[in-house]
Design a protein around this motif. Structure first.
Motif, PDB file in Angstrom:
ATOM      1  N   VAL A   1       0.854  -1.193   0.000  1.00 16.17           N
ATOM      2  CA  VAL A   1       0.000   0.000   0.000  1.00 16.17           C
ATOM      3  C   VAL A   1       0.888   1.241   0.000  1.00 16.17           C
ATOM      4  N   ARG A   2       1.908   1.248   0.858  1.00 16.83           N
ATOM      5  CA  ARG A   2       2.849   2.381   0.894  1.00 16.83           C
ATOM      6  C   ARG A   2       3.555   2.553  -0.446  1.00 16.83           C
ATOM      7  N   GLY A   3       3.840   1.429  -1.116  1.00 15.07           N
ATOM      8  CA  GLY A   3       4.499   1.492  -2.420  1.00 15.07           C
ATOM      9  C   GLY A   3       3.665   2.217  -3.459  1.00 15.07           C
ATOM     10  N   VAL A   4       2.349   2.131  -3.349  1.00 13.98           N
ATOM     11  CA  VAL A   4       1.455   2.799  -4.299  1.00 13.98           C
ATOM     12  C   VAL A   4       1.068   4.195  -3.813  1.00 13.98           C
ATOM     13  N   LEU A   5       0.773   4.335  -2.522  1.00 15.81           N
ATOM     14  CA  LEU A   5       0.253   5.604  -2.000  1.00 15.81           C
ATOM     15  C   LEU A   5       1.321   6.505  -1.399  1.00 15.81           C
ATOM     16  N   GLY A   6       2.499   5.949  -1.121  1.00 18.94           N
ATOM     17  CA  GLY A   6       3.526   6.738  -0.435  1.00 18.94           C
ATOM     18  C   GLY A   6       3.045   7.078   0.969  1.00 18.94           C
ATOM     19  N   ASP A   7       3.280   8.319   1.383  1.00  9.30           N
ATOM     20  CA  ASP A   7       2.871   8.776   2.712  1.00  9.30           C
ATOM     21  C   ASP A   7       1.533   9.514   2.683  1.00  9.30           C
ATOM     22  N   MET A   8       0.850   9.485   1.555  1.00 12.63           N
ATOM     23  CA  MET A   8      -0.396  10.239   1.434  1.00 12.63           C
ATOM     24  C   MET A   8      -1.505   9.599   2.266  1.00 12.63           C
ATOM     25  N   GLU A   9      -2.268  10.464   2.947  1.00 11.12           N
ATOM     26  CA  GLU A   9      -3.389  10.013   3.773  1.00 11.12           C
ATOM     27  C   GLU A   9      -4.663  10.700   3.329  1.00 11.12           C
TER      28      GLU A   9
ATOM     29  N   LYS B   1     -24.229   3.949 -13.219  1.00 18.87           N
ATOM     30  CA  LYS B   1     -22.832   4.309 -13.478  1.00 18.87           C
ATOM     31  C   LYS B   1     -22.050   4.124 -12.189  1.00 18.87           C
ATOM     32  N   LEU B   2     -20.845   3.561 -12.303  1.00 15.22           N
ATOM     33  CA  LEU B   2     -19.973   3.345 -11.144  1.00 15.22           C
ATOM     34  C   LEU B   2     -18.609   3.938 -11.483  1.00 15.22           C
ATOM     35  N   GLU B   3     -18.172   4.891 -10.667  1.00 15.68           N
ATOM     36  CA  GLU B   3     -16.936   5.617 -10.954  1.00 15.68           C
ATOM     37  C   GLU B   3     -15.989   5.562  -9.757  1.00 15.68           C
ATOM     38  N   LEU B   4     -14.743   5.177 -10.002  1.00 13.85           N
ATOM     39  CA  LEU B   4     -13.719   5.164  -8.964  1.00 13.85           C
ATOM     40  C   LEU B   4     -13.345   6.600  -8.621  1.00 13.85           C
ATOM     41  N   LEU B   5     -13.404   6.951  -7.313  1.00 16.14           N
ATOM     42  CA  LEU B   5     -12.991   8.284  -6.879  1.00 16.14           C
ATOM     43  C   LEU B   5     -11.600   8.281  -6.264  1.00 16.14           C
ATOM     44  N   GLY B   6     -11.180   7.156  -5.680  1.00 12.45           N
ATOM     45  CA  GLY B   6      -9.859   7.104  -5.072  1.00 12.45           C
ATOM     46  C   GLY B   6      -9.787   6.066  -3.973  1.00 12.45           C
ATOM     47  N   VAL B   7      -8.739   6.171  -3.156  1.00 12.21           N
ATOM     48  CA  VAL B   7      -8.486   5.234  -2.078  1.00 12.21           C
ATOM     49  C   VAL B   7      -8.542   5.989  -0.757  1.00 12.21           C
ATOM     50  N   ILE B   8      -9.289   5.443   0.203  1.00 11.92           N
ATOM     51  CA  ILE B   8      -9.355   6.027   1.544  1.00 11.92           C
ATOM     52  C   ILE B   8      -8.257   5.405   2.383  1.00 11.92           C
ATOM     53  N   ASN B   9      -7.255   6.228   2.714  1.00 10.46           N
ATOM     54  CA  ASN B   9      -6.114   5.784   3.513  1.00 10.46           C
ATOM     55  C   ASN B   9      -6.118   6.579   4.817  1.00 10.46           C
ATOM     56  N   ASP B  10      -6.784   6.042   5.813  1.00  3.78           N
ATOM     57  CA  ASP B  10      -6.953   6.699   7.108  1.00  3.78           C
ATOM     58  C   ASP B  10      -6.082   5.976   8.134  1.00  3.78           C
ATOM     59  N   LEU B  11      -5.094   6.676   8.654  1.00  2.00           N
ATOM     60  CA  LEU B  11      -4.163   6.066   9.608  1.00  2.00           C
ATOM     61  C   LEU B  11      -4.363   6.600  11.022  1.00  2.00           C
ATOM     62  N   SER B  12      -5.532   7.179  11.291  1.00  2.00           N
ATOM     63  CA  SER B  12      -5.759   7.886  12.552  1.00  2.00           C
ATOM     64  C   SER B  12      -6.106   6.996  13.743  1.00  2.00           C
ATOM     65  N   SER B  13      -6.461   5.736  13.502  1.00  2.00           N
ATOM     66  CA  SER B  13      -6.828   4.863  14.622  1.00  2.00           C
ATOM     67  C   SER B  13      -6.380   3.428  14.351  1.00  2.00           C
TER      68      SER B  13
ATOM     69  N   LEU C   1      -8.408  -0.511   4.264  1.00  2.00           N
ATOM     70  CA  LEU C   1      -8.137   0.404   3.151  1.00  2.00           C
ATOM     71  C   LEU C   1      -9.401   0.469   2.312  1.00  2.00           C
ATOM     72  N   GLY C   2      -9.952   1.653   2.164  1.00  2.00           N
ATOM     73  CA  GLY C   2     -11.197   1.808   1.409  1.00  2.00           C
ATOM     74  C   GLY C   2     -10.947   2.141  -0.043  1.00  2.00           C
ATOM     75  N   ILE C   3     -11.698   1.487  -0.910  1.00  2.00           N
ATOM     76  CA  ILE C   3     -11.673   1.826  -2.338  1.00  2.00           C
ATOM     77  C   ILE C   3     -12.997   2.552  -2.595  1.00  2.00           C
ATOM     78  N   LEU C   4     -12.910   3.871  -2.808  1.00  2.00           N
ATOM     79  CA  LEU C   4     -14.086   4.733  -2.864  1.00  2.00           C
ATOM     80  C   LEU C   4     -14.643   4.855  -4.283  1.00  2.00           C
ATOM     81  N   TYR C   5     -15.943   4.579  -4.395  1.00  2.00           N
ATOM     82  CA  TYR C   5     -16.655   4.705  -5.662  1.00  2.00           C
ATOM     83  C   TYR C   5     -17.852   5.631  -5.483  1.00  2.00           C
TER      84      TYR C   5
END
Length: 197
Positions: free
Chosen positions: A14-22, A124-136, A143-147
């Motif tokens: 996951v880090r390899g794809v998203l880096g440090d982005m949250e 219609k189903l559209e990918l919006l992004g990935v939910i990367n929440d590291l707060s808890s 890891l959420g895949i947001l549509y």
């Protein structure tokens, strides 16, 4: 009785794809599929406690004629930390019963989760992004895949677990304070999507 086995991806990948982005991270469909391909199935009980893995969860925001499906979790849900909170997402864990192939399992599992929770026709189903929440601790093992789904909504199936209503897009933001974490993140994606539309 066999134990539930859920789809996970190594946190390192996951880090390899998203880096440090949250938060909500905008990622291509190809990158999401590449990440899911690295997945495998483990007992959910183990996955919930191991931050070396992230459980992959499709999280779908439903819109019907400009109105967002808004759900409030009832006390009949098993996850007490979410009782009384609002949600704009439909989704859940992907199981090995969906398929042994991670990508196929994700697609079938997302369809299954939608069918279990709501009665809709998806236009219609559209990918919006990935939910990367590291707060808890809980969010760090998911890891959420947001549509965003444009739908014809008929009813919610799990009435004992959710109170629901369709809310105008501009009014859904009024509920943000009482929302679960992923729904707050998803709202930011909706704002961005609305500005681009």
């Amino acid at each position: 009785m066999t134990k539930e086995r859920v789809l996970v991806v190594p946190t390192e990948d996951v880090r390899g794809v998203l880096g440090d982005m949250e938060g909500l991270v905008y990622v291509s469909k190809e990158k999401v599929e590449e990440l899911i391909r690295k997945g495998f199935f483990v007992e959910r009980e183990k996955a919930e406690l191991n931050e070396e893995w992230r459980q992959i969860i499709p999280y779908i925001v439903m819109i019907d004629k400009g109105k967002v499906l808004l759900m409030k979790r009832t006390k009949k849900q098993s996850e007490s930390r979410l009782h009384g909170l609002y949600s704009v997402g439909v989704g859940g864990h992907i199981n090995d019963e969906d398929s042994q192939d991670p990508v196929e399992a994700f697609k079938k599992g997302m369809e299954r989760e939608i069918k279990e929770e709501v009665d809709v026709d998806i236009k219609k189903l559209e990918l919006l992004g990935v939910i990367n929440d590291l707060s808890s601790p809980v969010s760090r093992v998911h890891l959420g895949i947001l549509y965003l789904a444009e739908v014809s909504f008929r009813r919610i199936k799990e009435k004992e677990l959710f109170e629901w209503k369709l809310v105008k897009m501009e009014e859904v933001f009024d509920y943000e304070e009482g929302m679960e974490g992923w729904s707050k993140i998803a709202l930011n994606g909706l704002k961005d999507h609305l500005m681009q539309s």
